[in-house]
Motif scaffolding. Structure first.
Motif, PDB file in Angstrom:
ATOM      1  N   LYS A   1       0.820  -1.202   0.000  1.00  0.00           N
ATOM      2  CA  LYS A   1       0.000   0.000   0.000  1.00  0.00           C
ATOM      3  C   LYS A   1       0.859   1.259   0.000  1.00  0.00           C
ATOM      4  CE  LYS A   1      -3.707   2.275   2.552  1.00  0.00           C
ATOM      5  NZ  LYS A   1      -4.383   2.378   3.850  1.00  0.00           N
ATOM      6  N   SER A   2       2.131   1.100   0.391  1.00  0.00           N
ATOM      7  CA  SER A   2       3.076   2.203   0.428  1.00  0.00           C
ATOM      8  C   SER A   2       4.472   1.641   0.217  1.00  0.00           C
ATOM      9  CB  SER A   2       2.997   2.940   1.775  1.00  0.00           C
ATOM     10  OG  SER A   2       4.043   3.882   1.896  1.00  0.00           O
ATOM     11  N   LEU A   3       5.370   2.460  -0.335  1.00  0.00           N
ATOM     12  CA  LEU A   3       6.760   2.072  -0.518  1.00  0.00           C
ATOM     13  C   LEU A   3       7.670   2.711   0.518  1.00  0.00           C
ATOM     14  CD1 LEU A   3       7.102   2.395  -4.411  1.00  0.00           C
ATOM     15  CD2 LEU A   3       6.553   0.356  -3.064  1.00  0.00           C
ATOM     16  N   ALA A   4       7.095   3.423   1.485  1.00  0.00           N
ATOM     17  CA  ALA A   4       7.902   4.211   2.409  1.00  0.00           C
ATOM     18  C   ALA A   4       8.335   3.445   3.654  1.00  0.00           C
ATOM     19  CB  ALA A   4       7.131   5.468   2.826  1.00  0.00           C
ATOM     20  N   HIS A   5       7.746   2.276   3.917  1.00  0.00           N
ATOM     21  CA  HIS A   5       8.075   1.582   5.163  1.00  0.00           C
ATOM     22  C   HIS A   5       9.471   0.971   5.120  1.00  0.00           C
ATOM     23  CE1 HIS A   5       4.172   2.126   6.943  1.00  0.00           C
ATOM     24  NE2 HIS A   5       3.566   1.624   5.873  1.00  0.00           N
ATOM     25  N   ALA A   6       9.753   0.161   4.102  1.00  0.00           N
ATOM     26  CA  ALA A   6      11.044  -0.520   3.988  1.00  0.00           C
ATOM     27  C   ALA A   6      11.104  -1.197   2.626  1.00  0.00           C
ATOM     28  CB  ALA A   6      11.236  -1.540   5.112  1.00  0.00           C
ATOM     29  N   SER A   7      12.263  -1.732   2.288  1.00  0.00           N
ATOM     30  CA  SER A   7      12.397  -2.467   1.029  1.00  0.00           C
ATOM     31  C   SER A   7      11.702  -3.817   1.159  1.00  0.00           C
ATOM     32  CB  SER A   7      13.873  -2.673   0.689  1.00  0.00           C
ATOM     33  OG  SER A   7      14.519  -3.420   1.698  1.00  0.00           O
ATOM     34  N   GLY A   8      11.351  -4.415   0.015  1.00  0.00           N
ATOM     35  CA  GLY A   8      10.687  -5.715   0.043  1.00  0.00           C
ATOM     36  C   GLY A   8       9.263  -5.592   0.539  1.00  0.00           C
ATOM     37  N   GLY A   9       8.910  -6.458   1.499  1.00  0.00           N
ATOM     38  CA  GLY A   9       7.547  -6.440   2.030  1.00  0.00           C
ATOM     39  C   GLY A   9       6.521  -6.803   0.988  1.00  0.00           C
ATOM     40  N   THR A  10       6.865  -7.709   0.070  1.00  0.00           N
ATOM     41  CA  THR A  10       5.971  -8.045  -1.034  1.00  0.00           C
ATOM     42  C   THR A  10       4.705  -8.737  -0.551  1.00  0.00           C
ATOM     43  OG1 THR A  10       7.237 -10.095  -1.358  1.00  0.00           O
ATOM     44  CG2 THR A  10       7.855  -8.195  -2.688  1.00  0.00           C
TER      45      THR A  10
ATOM     46  N   VAL B   1       1.197   8.028  -5.890  1.00  0.00           N
ATOM     47  CA  VAL B   1       2.268   7.594  -6.782  1.00  0.00           C
ATOM     48  C   VAL B   1       3.539   7.445  -5.949  1.00  0.00           C
ATOM     49  CG1 VAL B   1       3.635   8.112  -8.832  1.00  0.00           C
ATOM     50  CG2 VAL B   1       1.221   8.797  -8.739  1.00  0.00           C
ATOM     51  N   GLY B   2       4.188   6.286  -6.052  1.00  0.00           N
ATOM     52  CA  GLY B   2       5.392   6.049  -5.278  1.00  0.00           C
ATOM     53  C   GLY B   2       6.519   5.494  -6.117  1.00  0.00           C
ATOM     54  N   LEU B   3       7.746   5.834  -5.737  1.00  0.00           N
ATOM     55  CA  LEU B   3       8.938   5.326  -6.413  1.00  0.00           C
ATOM     56  C   LEU B   3       9.999   5.060  -5.348  1.00  0.00           C
ATOM     57  CD1 LEU B   3      10.140   4.743  -9.254  1.00  0.00           C
ATOM     58  CD2 LEU B   3      11.118   7.059  -9.172  1.00  0.00           C
ATOM     59  N   ARG B   4      10.678   3.917  -5.474  1.00  0.00           N
ATOM     60  CA  ARG B   4      11.708   3.555  -4.512  1.00  0.00           C
ATOM     61  C   ARG B   4      12.856   2.859  -5.240  1.00  0.00           C
ATOM     62  NH1 ARG B   4      11.572   2.472   1.166  1.00  0.00           N
ATOM     63  NH2 ARG B   4      13.438   1.297   1.787  1.00  0.00           N
ATOM     64  N   PHE B   5      14.084   3.230  -4.883  1.00  0.00           N
ATOM     65  CA  PHE B   5      15.262   2.573  -5.435  1.00  0.00           C
ATOM     66  C   PHE B   5      16.048   1.937  -4.296  1.00  0.00           C
ATOM     67  CE2 PHE B   5      19.842   2.721  -6.409  1.00  0.00           C
ATOM     68  CZ  PHE B   5      19.859   1.835  -7.477  1.00  0.00           C
ATOM     69  N   ASP B   6      16.345   0.641  -4.427  1.00  0.00           N
ATOM     70  CA  ASP B   6      17.112  -0.099  -3.431  1.00  0.00           C
ATOM     71  C   ASP B   6      18.421  -0.571  -4.042  1.00  0.00           C
ATOM     72  OD1 ASP B   6      15.020   0.020  -1.497  1.00  0.00           O
ATOM     73  OD2 ASP B   6      14.006  -1.643  -2.509  1.00  0.00           O
ATOM     74  N   ASP B   7      19.519  -0.129  -3.464  1.00  0.00           N
ATOM     75  CA  ASP B   7      20.841  -0.619  -3.863  1.00  0.00           C
ATOM     76  C   ASP B   7      21.219  -1.725  -2.874  1.00  0.00           C
ATOM     77  OD1 ASP B   7      23.428  -0.466  -5.295  1.00  0.00           O
ATOM     78  OD2 ASP B   7      24.166   0.202  -3.346  1.00  0.00           O
TER      79      ASP B   7
END
Length: 703
Positions: A130-139, A391-397
């Motif tokens: 529902k959001s990309l702001a909590h943490a990476s993954g969480g699929t 609208v959300g966008l997240r980049f994980d290195d």
């Protein structure tokens, strides 16, 4: 197992319903639902006191009351949550903003096992993305265990709470909390201790489930004014003598520690309204073996035939994290953006304790570190009075490395790099992996006809392989059957790519509410744990055979629905219910995905009047026939029959200070087990029956 006639008769008298089912904290069992804006959401939020209306306070068991949450049982402690058929690192678990990584490769201690539910104010489960702001993954979803900032009351600056429970499951269950709150700061001290018993299932058989836990935390808060809040907290959890009949070992001792530093800034300026900063570190020391709490097996052949085979695995994990988040507003758009860092180190060695001197057999986690550096931004734009666009966008290195891949344990030939070479045809000696993962979210929400709301969401999220999936290294023989018994990670795994679609609709009025959510998840490079013999055409070497297991990438699809509702029939009576269904398919091999929860739900009714209440809860699961015949049946697993149980509970407020609660779980003493209740690693499958009839009582005092 089909419901008995008496169960159905009582259920009819109770009327349909379900406790832990309201979709937000404004519609709880026993409370009248006030008129408000309708919410058709992917979340369920409950105050913890509403979830503690039974005789088992083990965290994983309590979380099963939340719609869409199932849990796998290996013993009495550490039930392992599952959401949307996903578990382990497919879920994000944040406990007061911090993560803690379990120390057991075989999941005796999932993150929730280090939590004490009564120490939190509310629990929120987010199903899917529902959001990309909590943490990476969480699929699969996110579990948020939250502690609220204490409010200053000049008439009662010092407040406390004590609770003591007793049941067939719990020899005792004690919890206490004391807070001192001033205008510019506060101190909160909390502690809990419990001792669980082995329990009787519905057949009268004893199930090993005993354990002892101690947990406590302290919060030091500074609140100079309404704009700033700084909190430093320390927490420790200690578990002793935990039995796990669904595993090949028990856990004589486990300890988890967490330090947190958090800052909240509110209404700071026109450019940046809010600032949230969180820094934490958590560590786990975990020991499991097959001799302290059980009789070890004997060698069946060779020079040690007839002697006990003693095995022990001490493990260490170290998790560090930091998050810096800003909130700004531009006309009708709220923008949440920031940076995040997470590093998880895991180290585990399997030892032979019957050798002289002790001999290391396998570096199961060969000093593995997963590091993720992220940047994210999410906008919520109000299109009109009734609709908004997110609208959300997240980049994980992502960077993963195993420092002991080329180190050799005492057991010859078990060097991790050699183990990977024996297991995978395409292993080229790599000790590290790096990924650049882009994630996106698009979501539209709208209300209509005054009391309805609907939403449509689409997301693409990537989940990197965890330490076990990428670098597990366990090579050996089952000395009872003399079969190869290897468990090997795959350093060449690609990240899972989840493409999820969510559609939901709900209605909320003063007297009732309901929500229906449908979802579909197309997964590219799903990380599948499988028997080696099933994946010889997918890069697995034929030298990995018999009962041995490894991980491969396949394509998959997951889909399902969540349904819930509550109704106030009169000022005293509330009823409700919930139901969750998940299906999963390995589309590459044309097989069902193993160990996905059966369709589950519950119904409840609760009568409240003056200073007392009385309730009933009917829990059920449908038959699970979707099993992976090529994986689980090879270990003796089969389909799971349907089951149902009835719980009754009540409470009485004796005076302003003391209240009494009591109840009976599984009133009719049904014998049943959950579909997730087994261990895929062991040579034999343990179908761990759930507890039989459990009579409980709890006394609470506030001051």
């Amino acid at each position: 197992m089909q419901p008995k006639p008496l169960t159905l008769a009582i259920l009819t008298a109770l009327l349909p319903a379900s406790q832990g089912w309201a979709e937000d904290s404004t519609s709880l069992p026993g409370l009248t639902v006030e008129a408000e804006a309708p919410r058709a959401v992917q979340t369920s939020t409950q105050p913890t006191e509403a979830l503690l209306q039974n005789g088992n306070s083990e965290s994983g068991d309590v979380l099963r009351q939340l719609n869409g949450v199932s849990a796998a049982r290996k013993g009495g402690h550490g039930l392992d949550p599952q959401i949307r058929g996903q578990q382990y690192s497919q879920l994000n678990v944040l406990m007061d903003g911090a993560k803690i990584a379990g120390g057991c490769p075989n999941r005796m201690d999932p993150p929730t096992s280090y939590s004490e539910i009564a120490s939190y104010d509310e629990i929120e489960v987010i199903r899917g993305v529902k959001s990309l702001a909590h943490a990476s993954g969480g699929t699969g979803g996110t579990l948020l265990l939250k502690r609220s900032r204490p409010e200053f009351d000049p008439k009662a600056p010092v407040q406390g709470e004590l609770s003591l429970g007793k049941s067939h499951l719990m020899n005792y269950d004690a919890h206490g909390e004391l807070s001192a709150v001033g205008e510019q700061g506060y101190v909160v001290i909390q502690g809990a201790q419990k001792e669980a018993n082995n329990y009787q299932d519905g057949n009268g058989d004893t199930v090993g489930a005993s354990y002892r836990t101690r947990q406590g935390h302290i919060d030091l808060g500074w609140t100079p004014n309404r704009h700033h809040h700084l909190k430093l907290s320390a927490e420790q959890s200690h578990t002793e003598d935990a039995l796990y009949p669904g595993a090949m070992m028990d856990a004589p001792e486990t300890e988890g520690k967490t330090l947190r530093l958090q800052y909240e800034g509110r209404e700071l300026s026109d450019a940046v309204q809010d600032i949230d900063v969180s820094i934490y570190r958590s560590t786990v020391d975990h020991t499991m073996n097959n001799f302290d709490l059980r009789t070890p097996p004997n060698y069946t052949m060779g020079p040690n035939a007839g002697n006990p085979m003693l095995r022990e695995t001490p493990t260490d994990t170290d998790t560090k994290g930091a998050k810096f988040q800003l909130t700004s507003t531009l006309r009708d758009t709220e923008i949440v953006y920031g940076l995040q860092f997470e590093s998880v180190n895991k180290d585990a060695t399997l030892w032979n304790r019957d050798a002289t001197p002790d001999s290391s057999l396998n570096f199961m986690w060969p000093d593995v570190t997963n590091t993720t550096k992220s940047v994210f931004a999410e906008t919520t734009t109000r299109l009109n009075d009734r609709s908004q666009l997110i609208v959300g966008l997240r980049f994980d290195d992502v960077y993963a490395e195993a420092d002991k891949v080329n180190d050799a344990p005492d057991s010859a030939g078990n060097e991790p790099s050699l183990v990977y070479s024996k297991a995978h045809t395409n292993y080229d000696g790599e000790t590290r992996a790096s990924e650049s993962n882009w994630n996106g979210l698009l979501r539209f929400e709208q209300s209509f006809a005054e009391t309805y709301q609907w939403y449509l969401g689409a997301s693409r999220t990537l989940r990197t392989a965890d330490a076990s999936e990428r670098f597990m290294s366990k090579w050996g023989m089952n000395m009872a059957t003399m079969e190869q018994a290897a468990w090997v990670g795959n350093p060449n795994l690609k990240p899972e790519e989840h493409n999820q679609f969510d559609l939901g609709i709900g209605k909320s009025t003063r007297d009732y509410q309901w929500n229906l959510g449908l979802w579909y998840d197309k997964v590219n490079n799903y990380i599948l744990r499988d028997l080696a013999v099933n994946q010889y055409d997918n890069g697995v070497a034929t030298t990995l055979k018999e009962k041995s297991e490894t991980y491969v990438n396949v394509d998959a699809k997951l889909y399902g629905l969540d349904l819930d509702g509550t109704m106030t029939l009169n000022p005293n009576l509330d009823v409700g219910g919930q139901f969750s269904l998940t299906k999963g398919r390995n589309t590459t091999d044309g097989r069902d995905i193993a160990m996905i929860s059966a369709p589950t739900g519950n119904l409840f009714a609760k009568w409240s009047q003056n200073n007392w209440h009385l309730g009933g809860r009917f829990n059920f699961a449908l038959e699970q026939t979707d099993v992976d015949e090529d994986y689980t049946t090879a270990a003796g697993f089969d389909e799971t029959p349907a089951w149902s149980t009835l719980d009754v509970y009540g409470g009485y407020q004796i005076n302003r200070t003391v209240s009494l609660q009591a109840g009976v779980d599984n009133v009719f003493d049904h014998a049943y087990y959950d579909h997730l209740s087994y261990d895929p690693v062991a040579a034999d499958v343990y179908k761990n029956n759930e507890p039989g009839r459990n009579v409980w009582v709890r006394v609470n005092a506030t001051f």
